[in-house]
Design a protein around this motif. Sequence first.
Motif, PDB file in Angstrom:
ATOM      1  N   MET A  40       0.363 -24.300  30.708  1.00 15.65           N
ATOM      2  CA  MET A  40       0.843 -25.685  30.738  1.00 15.65           C
ATOM      3  C   MET A  40       1.630 -25.969  32.017  1.00 15.65           C
ATOM      4  SD  MET A  40       2.843 -27.794  27.741  1.00 15.65           S
ATOM      5  CE  MET A  40       1.427 -27.587  26.664  1.00 15.65           C
ATOM      6  N   ASN A  44       0.461 -28.601  34.911  1.00 17.73           N
ATOM      7  CA  ASN A  44       1.378 -29.653  35.343  1.00 17.73           C
ATOM      8  C   ASN A  44       1.573 -29.636  36.852  1.00 17.73           C
ATOM      9  OD1 ASN A  44       2.109 -31.090  32.991  1.00 17.73           O
ATOM     10  ND2 ASN A  44       3.485 -29.472  32.343  1.00 17.73           N
ATOM     11  N   ALA A  57       1.825 -37.381  33.029  1.00 17.67           N
ATOM     12  CA  ALA A  57       1.948 -38.127  31.768  1.00 17.67           C
ATOM     13  C   ALA A  57       0.615 -38.172  31.027  1.00 17.67           C
ATOM     14  CB  ALA A  57       2.446 -39.540  32.049  1.00 17.67           C
ATOM     15  N   TYR A  59      -1.729 -35.912  31.227  1.00 17.91           N
ATOM     16  CA  TYR A  59      -1.931 -34.568  30.681  1.00 17.91           C
ATOM     17  C   TYR A  59      -1.099 -34.363  29.406  1.00 17.91           C
ATOM     18  CZ  TYR A  59      -1.858 -29.482  30.276  1.00 17.91           C
ATOM     19  OH  TYR A  59      -1.949 -28.192  29.809  1.00 17.91           O
ATOM     20  N   GLY A  60       0.069 -35.013  29.365  1.00 19.73           N
ATOM     21  CA  GLY A  60       0.890 -34.923  28.157  1.00 19.73           C
ATOM     22  C   GLY A  60       0.180 -35.493  26.939  1.00 19.73           C
ATOM     23  N   ASN A  64      -0.774 -32.979  23.751  1.00 17.40           N
ATOM     24  CA  ASN A  64      -0.300 -33.243  22.385  1.00 17.40           C
ATOM     25  C   ASN A  64      -1.449 -33.241  21.386  1.00 17.40           C
ATOM     26  OD1 ASN A  64       2.608 -33.660  22.394  1.00 17.40           O
ATOM     27  ND2 ASN A  64       2.224 -35.379  23.745  1.00 17.40           N
TER      28      ASN A  64
END
Length: 231
Positions: A40, A44, A57, A59-60, A64
């Motif tokens: 992760m 990022n 954002a 990728y977030g 999730n």
Amino acid sequence: MQYHLQDNLPLHHIPIRKRHIHISLVCSSLIAQLSSGIVMITFNAIILSLEGNTGVAAYGVIANISLVIVAVYTGIAQGVQPLISSFYGKGDRQQVRTLLKYSTITMLTVSCAAYLLIFIFAQPITSIFNSEKNMDLQRIAVIGLKLYFISTAFVGYNIILATLFTSIENALPAHILSILRGLILIIPMAFLLSAIWGMTGVWLAYPITEFIVALLGFIVDKKQTEKINET
């Protein structure tokens, strides 16, 4: 002499050699959990250099949703693990293969449904996380959802296969699969593909890695099955 996981004994009552076997069998799960954080951070960093904070954002959003899907596969694998371990301890190899077949069919059904929903509803799914209606975030995340989650069936198969190897006390293949998909393949693949195709390469690094590991796992499992049938 076969050792299996259904001993139901306190750890201090288990012989030292047997303790080592038990500890070895859970290492693949430990590797998977530790490596997920490293992957992760790597993703990022790569995405930040390509698309900045908006890309991170996006990728977030994907990360999730990925956590939820992986949790479903883990639930399937953990649900079947005690049964596989029990039948293996009894020497019933046919039931072990039957359980693997049923869990794989269940996983494939879930995978097809999940990817179909993600592909069709990529826009509204992203909108849930995009309250500010950032169009760049929307664009990056929608493309990412459709590419990243091509991996669904491969991820599920790898999780189930690692659980199978652990349940039949064959720790080495489980360790190898976990290390390959968690560190050795995914990180170089992310750097390589992102250098060639940018964000498209970042999103494809995950499904390509999981596909390679699934293929290797299938070959190992097939060879072991053939070896057992010959004995």
